[in-house]
Design an enzyme around this catalytic site. Structure first.
Site, PDB file in Angstrom:
ATOM      1  CE  LYS A 174      25.122 -23.039  13.093  1.00 30.56           C
ATOM      2  NZ  LYS A 174      26.002 -23.712  13.011  1.00 30.56           N
TER       3      LYS A 174
ATOM      4  CE  LYS B  50      28.813 -21.833  12.640  1.00 25.76           C
ATOM      5  NZ  LYS B  50      29.550 -23.223  12.515  1.00 25.76           N
TER       6      LYS B  50
HETATM    7  C1  PBG Z   1      30.541 -26.262  13.632  1.00 30.35           C
HETATM    8  C2  PBG Z   1      28.985 -26.061  13.725  1.00 30.35           C
HETATM    9  C3  PBG Z   1      28.387 -25.421  14.753  1.00 30.35           C
HETATM   10  C4  PBG Z   1      26.921 -25.573  14.861  1.00 30.35           C
HETATM   11  C5  PBG Z   1      26.717 -26.094  13.484  1.00 30.35           C
HETATM   12  N1  PBG Z   1      27.941 -26.343  13.033  1.00 30.35           N
HETATM   13  C6  PBG Z   1      29.015 -24.981  16.263  1.00 30.35           C
HETATM   14  C7  PBG Z   1      29.597 -23.582  16.231  1.00 30.35           C
HETATM   15  O1  PBG Z   1      30.059 -23.204  15.149  1.00 30.35           O
HETATM   16  O2  PBG Z   1      30.150 -23.548  17.279  1.00 30.35           O
HETATM   17  C8  PBG Z   1      25.916 -24.930  15.784  1.00 30.35           C
HETATM   18  C9  PBG Z   1      24.674 -25.779  15.255  1.00 30.35           C
HETATM   19  C10 PBG Z   1      23.570 -25.339  16.985  1.00 30.35           C
HETATM   20  O3  PBG Z   1      23.873 -24.676  17.642  1.00 30.35           O
HETATM   21  O4  PBG Z   1      22.675 -25.947  16.545  1.00 30.35           O
HETATM   22  N2  PBG Z   1      31.272 -25.380  13.362  1.00 30.35           N
END
Ligand code: PBG
Length: 317
Positions: free
Chosen positions: A241, A188
Site C-alpha cells: 500500500k 505500508k
Molecule cells: C489508517 C489507514 C490509513 C489508510 C488506511 N488505513 C491512513 C494513514 O495511514 O494515514 C489510507 C487509505 C487511503 O488513503 O485510502 N492507519
C-alpha cells in the site's frame, strides 16, 4: 504481433489479465447518527455513512458480486487512549453487528488502527512525544478481538507497529478466535497519497507525521523484510500500500511469497483519476480499468479500491 491484436474477439481470447469483482474490496467509512450519507469532497461517490445507510450500501455491494468491504470508523469522540477503537459498543463494532444481521454472506474485513480514535491522530499511544510501540500493541490486539467478537471475517492491522501481527494472533487465539485470519498491511509506506482518506476518516495527525512507523517510499528490500516478518508472526495474507506507485513491490511480493497478495489503491490514487476525468483530461472508465488491470497484472490477487462499485458495474456488462 499485430495478428493477435486485429479484432476484439482475438484480443479477448489472448488477454492475459482479467478483472473479477470477486477480488475487489470496497473501503467504507461508518459514522454515528441515522440517515447520514455525507459525501467526502475529495472522493466523489464515497460517503461517511451511518450504520443504517452502511447496511443499504453493503446490500448493493453484495448484489454487485464484489468480494467484500473493509470498514473504517469515525467515533463520536476521540481521546488520548483511542478508547473507541476497542470499545465493545464502538462504531465499527456496532456496524459489524448490524451488517451480520442484515447482510448475511457479506465478507467483512476491519481495519485495525488507532488513528481515527486518538485525539492527536497518531496510530498509537504517545509516550514522551513518540508513538510507543509495545503499549500500542495492547490496544491493537484488543481492537482485533472486539471486531472478531462483533462478527468480522478478517482483521487487517494498518498501524505499522513492530510485532503487531504476533500480538493480535496471540490474543485472538486466547479469546477463541483462532479461525479469524489476519490480512497484514505489511508494506505500508508513509505516502502523500493518503491525503483524501484523512479527510474521509478525520484522522490527520495533529503534530508531526507518520514517518517513524510507516515505511520510507524509497525502500523496496525493507518491504520484503516487513512481509517476511509478518508471515513469520502468523499473517495469512499480506498487502502492499499504496498500489500504483509500488507495482514493483507487488510483483516482487508475488514472486517471493506463496500467500494471497493484496494491494490497496489508496484515496489519492482514486482522487487523481476522478479529478482528471472531471476536468475532461482523461477518460474515467478507461483510466479506472487500466489502473486496476496494472495492479492485477503486477501480481495482486485482492485489490482494495474505491472503484469497486463502478468497476464491477462495467465488468458485468
Ligand atoms: C489508517 C489507514 C490509513 C489508510 C488506511 N488505513 C491512513 C494513514 O495511514 O494515514 C489510507 C487509505 C487511503 O488513503 O485510502 N492507519
Amino acid at each position: 504481433m499485430r495478428r493477435m491484436r486485429s479484432s476484439e474477439t482475438i484480443r479477448n481470447l489472448v488477454r492475459e489479465t482479467r478483472l473479477d469483482p470477486a477480488e475487489f474490496v470496497l473501503p467504507l467509512f461508518v459514522c454515528p447518527g441515522e440517515g447520514v450519507r455525507r459525501e467526502i469532497s475529495a472522493m466523489p461517490g464515497n460517503f461517511q455513512l451511518s450504520v443504517d445507510e452502511l447496511v443499504r450500501e453493503c446490500q448493493e455491494v453484495k448484489a454487485l458480486g464484489i468480494g467484500g468491504v473493509i470498514l473504517f470508523g469515525l467515533p463520536e469522540t476521540k481521546d488520548e487512549m483511542a478508547s473507541g477503537a476497542y470499545a465493545d459498543d464502538g462504531i465499527v463494532q456496532r456496524a459489524l453487528r448490524a451488517l451480520r444481521a442484515q447482510v448475511p454472506g457479506l465478507l467483512i474485513i476491519t481495519d485495525v488502527c488507532n488513528c481515527e480514535y486518538t485525539s492527536h491522530g497518531h496510530c498509537g499511544k504517545i509516550v514522551d512525544g513518540e508513538v510507543d510501540n509495545d503499549q500500542t500493541l495492547e490496544w491493537l490486539a484488543a481492537a482485533a478481538v472486539s471486531h472478531a467478537r462483533a462478527g468480522a471475517d478478517i482483521v487487517a492491522p494498518s498501524d505499522m507497529m513492530d510485532g503487531r501481527v504476533a500480538a493480535i494472533r496471540h490474543e485472538l487465539d486466547a479469546a477463541g478466535y483462532s479461525r479469524i485470519p489476519i490480512l497484514a498491511y505489511s508494506a505500508k509506506f508513509a505516502s502523500v497519497f493518503y491525503g483524501p482518506f484523512r479527510e474521509a476518516a478525520e484522522s490527520a495527525p495533529q503534530f508531526g507525521d507518520r514517518r517513524s512507523y510507516q515505511m520510507d517510499p524509497a525502500n523496496g528490500r525493507e518491504a520484503m523484510r516487513e512481509i517476511e516478518l509478518d508471515l513469520e508472526e502468523g499473517a495469512d495474507m499480506i498487502m502492499v500500500k499504496p498500489a500504483m506507485p509500488y507495482l514493483d513491490l507487488i510483483h516482487e511480493a508475488r514472486r517471493r511469497f506463496d500467500v494471497p497478495v493484496a494491494a490497496y489503491q489508496v484515496s489519492g490514487e482514486f482522487s487523481m483519476i476522478e479529478a482528471a476525468a472531471r476536468n475532461g483530461w482523461i477518460d474515467h472508465d478507461r483510466a479506472m480499468l487500466e489502473s486496476l488491470t496494472s495492479i492485477r497484472r503486477a501480481g495482486a490477487q485482492i485489490i482494495l479500491t474505491y472503484f469497486a462499485k463502478p468497476a464491477a458495474k462495467l465488468l458485468r456488462r
